[in-house]
Enzyme design. Sequence first.
Site, PDB file in Angstrom:
ATOM      1  N   ASP A  36       0.810  -1.213   0.000  1.00  0.00           N
ATOM      2  CA  ASP A  36       0.000   0.000   0.000  1.00  0.00           C
ATOM      3  C   ASP A  36       0.849   1.271   0.000  1.00  0.00           C
ATOM      4  OD1 ASP A  36      -1.916  -1.899   0.115  1.00  0.00           O
ATOM      5  OD2 ASP A  36      -2.908  -1.183   1.926  1.00  0.00           O
ATOM      6  N   ASP A 290     -14.395  35.370 -34.751  1.00  0.00           N
ATOM      7  CA  ASP A 290     -13.630  34.147 -34.965  1.00  0.00           C
ATOM      8  C   ASP A 290     -14.255  32.951 -34.264  1.00  0.00           C
ATOM      9  OD1 ASP A 290     -11.119  32.905 -35.993  1.00  0.00           O
ATOM     10  OD2 ASP A 290     -10.928  32.441 -33.862  1.00  0.00           O
ATOM     11  N   GLY A 425     -11.065  28.724 -35.357  1.00  0.00           N
ATOM     12  CA  GLY A 425     -12.162  29.298 -36.105  1.00  0.00           C
ATOM     13  C   GLY A 425     -11.785  29.859 -37.461  1.00  0.00           C
ATOM     14  N   LEU A 426     -10.802  30.728 -37.458  1.00  0.00           N
ATOM     15  CA  LEU A 426     -10.423  31.357 -38.705  1.00  0.00           C
ATOM     16  C   LEU A 426     -10.055  30.283 -39.717  1.00  0.00           C
ATOM     17  CD1 LEU A 426      -9.997  33.989 -40.087  1.00  0.00           C
ATOM     18  CD2 LEU A 426      -7.678  34.075 -39.135  1.00  0.00           C
TER      19      LEU A 426
END
Lengths: 532, 412
Positions: A36, A290, A425-426
């Site tokens: 552990d 954009d 976007g562009l």
Amino acid sequence: MDLTLWTYEGPPHVGAMRIAASMEGVHFVLHAPQGDTYADLLFTMIERRDRRPPVTYTTFQARDLSGDTAELVKRHVREAVDRFQPDALLVGESCTAELIQDQPGALAAGMGLELPVVSLELPAYSKKENWGAAETLYQLVRGLLQHQRPGPTDHDPCAWRQQERRPRVNLIGPSLLGFRCRDDVLEIRRLLEAHGIEVNAVVPLGARVTDVERLPLADANVCLVPEVAEPCCNWLERHFGQPFTRTVPIGIGATTDFLKELHSLLGLETPDPREAQRQSRLPWYAASVDSTYLTGKRVFIFGDGSHALAAARIAQQELGFRVVGLGTYSREMARPVRAAAKDLGLEALITDDYLSVEAAMADAAPELVLGTQMERHSAKRLGIPCAVISTPMHVQDVPARYAPQMGWEGANVIFDSWVHPLMMGLEEHLIGMFRHDFEFVDDQPSHLGHLGRADTAKPAGTDLDAAGSEPDPAANLNVELQWTRDGEAELKKIPFFVRGKVKRNTECFARQQGKHQIDSETLYDAKAHFST
Amino acid sequence: MLTNLRKESGPREVFCGLTSIVWLHRRMPDAFFLVVGSRTCAHLIQSAAGVMIFAEPRFGTAILSERDLAGLADAQEELDRVARDLLQRRPEIRTLFLVGSCPSEVIKLDLARAAERLNASLSGRVRVVNYSGSGIETTFTQGEDGALAALVPTLPARDEPQLLLVGTLAHAVEDRLITLFQRMGIETVRSFPPRLSTDCPPVGRGTRMLLCQPYLSDTSRQLQARGAELIRAPYPLGAEGSRLWMEAAARAWGIDEPIIHATLDPLSARARQALEPHRQRLQGKRIVLLPDSQLELPLARFLHRECGMELVEVGTPYLHRDLMEEELKLLPADTRVVEGQHVEQQLDRVRQAHPDLVVCGMGLANPLEAEGIATKWSIELVFSPIHGIDQAGDLAELFSRPLVRHGALAFA
Ligand code: SF4
Ligand code: SF4
């Protein structure tokens, strides 16, 4: 018995370790076998900490079981206290120790140690990591503050006015192995300072026992990470009368609401709601032309409760996405997540089985996935872009740079990190405008790895779009669909990165119309149909 | 022989035997490792493997729940159900390992019985074996010993002469070693574990075996019980150890010395050349090996004798004197060897000695780096192809790289 190949959360004692390791001067004696101790690496490697978590494991072995394990526990407690001289001691057990029932907490309490000892019960066979963290924080705070309970009626969250001081609050919940907590605390501190609100104590991240003891001095509490802080905030409210905020300030709307909520708790005048526009770039970036391409982008969201909820709100309201899937592995947060999903017209996915998350994701066919590191891998297999928004922690989620999720700067970080995986976007617009160029209609391979694998050359009627997606369930219907040559030619004129979707929509439309053949007219009919 | 051996007991910082699954499942892709345990066990293998990159892992955990603890009879039924679901989902699985954990052992869930029952009902389609990787009984690499020992009874019996290489090797290393043995005239060389779990080598009175890893005591005992004979040698780490290891086999086969020399001399010469730049970096540097993978003694021998490093302390989780005999002979008699662990005291000694390099588990590395001590993860040594004369340079490079890195960084 449940088969698990991978899990979003560790056992509850790992949650306890997160609290101990977040604090200064708190030591945790964990009755546990040697294996552990792997949990140390979560802190030293994943969180890249420069010191071991303050945990002493008893590391009992099989041969100890026939002897006196109680003595073994006491020996380790004594050694740990001598060596580390903590201000408070947590004592607990892992799953194996729970079975042998040594009750290490009671043993330690009976040793006459001159420091606060908090005994933890962490039912390993029914609870998980976040629960363990929340329970530990609650027990620790209660253990340290119990004797100074003044009764809830005495508390006035507006007392700062008479006392001629600034209002002050506690930030509760940020911890190690919590998503971006380090930077969120800085950001929220900054935000509150700008509003003339002082931070009294931050607990547990970086706190000492004395900070916990100072908690009652605050006028109100900020429940910053509900998964970890809620039981503690509830208790402080019940016993000290301190009210606490319910809104988690992730995103523009939530940060604005959070400020409003806190100001009203403290009897302050409501802040100017235009602050967001002035302080964060997200609102303008999202509004700029954009970002038009973000409109209606289909997103699938899965993560811990608060980050999933926050993501849903940001996606829908602040980026103009369409949420097509929402879920969480935090069962404790199932209710609010269900409610949020319902508002979006969805059914929430509450599960800790990553394979069913992957299946739901494939089914929803999103354009962006907001998930955990596991969803990042699943999304990759499905060829879908992804941003990580939630624990479980991965070394990538502990960046060197400042990258909060909360507050105004957090919103900026979120804008960038969600939008970058998408085609910008562009760029997308340019491709749209030039889509009749041969480059896009002639099965040109793209340098965009995942998109480049799109099924440009596959025969009609096999499967939908990008590599690895689930086969279209509708394709299994007995209706044999045929694309005519003229239909196929028209389909090929569509840019490869949306062709799969158009094809699927058209086939679906054709089936609804009971058609067996798809020609160019069908394609245009379908286009008209879906555009409404 | 050893004048400076000490035993230590206290808090340990070692993985449990479940960790071995992380390399065993890669070695035998037609096997599945089903841990019968808790969420902790599941989280351990996930974290130790850093596995977020797999599509469908070949290991998983049947997580015991409160209900299973309440009724043990049901737990057996539940296990059957989980195993069946799993095999239905993964029809390509040919061997199913039921791996015991601390919780399953403490509640005395009888996995041998479960394996027997599943074997009967699956009638040969899938072979089911069981072993324990529990942290109350095994450390780290001992899990491999358990898994291999569990396979031994399934090996076919055959008395033909063969050299059996025992212990997981990287494929490329394995191929290379087999070529070299054959070049010397040992025709039949097989490996255990095999590359497919269904492709198990036979064992019998003609079998003579070399251990590739020093932690295979149960496996070697069981193979001996099946008639195999153990060839004693140091382990194939470094040019010297690997050479002694290969020579031991060659002599057992009665290969003529000139052939042995003709085969191995050029390799040794090349290895010396490959080692040289690393030796220059490592020579005189002081190293501590904390107990972890059980490779510590052979590595210490290599680092001291071939790289000129000074051994400050060599830890080992346990000392199997019989299997380490040949290694101990090669270590300086006063090497400080510490068996067992008290991690805090050990770290105190490390801080005091301030060695140039520490070999340790993943949980300890960054804290030591933060104190200005270069480290090497011991788990990396289990994963990397380091066996054999040809790999000696690569092995040394694993140790010189952290030092080079420390030297390369400057922030002033
Ligand atoms: S030490 Fe035991 S309980 Fe812990 S992970 Fe290993 S087998 Fe599981
Ligand atoms: S070639 Fe790449 S970078 Fe250029 S427009 Fe196409 S997708 Fe964008």
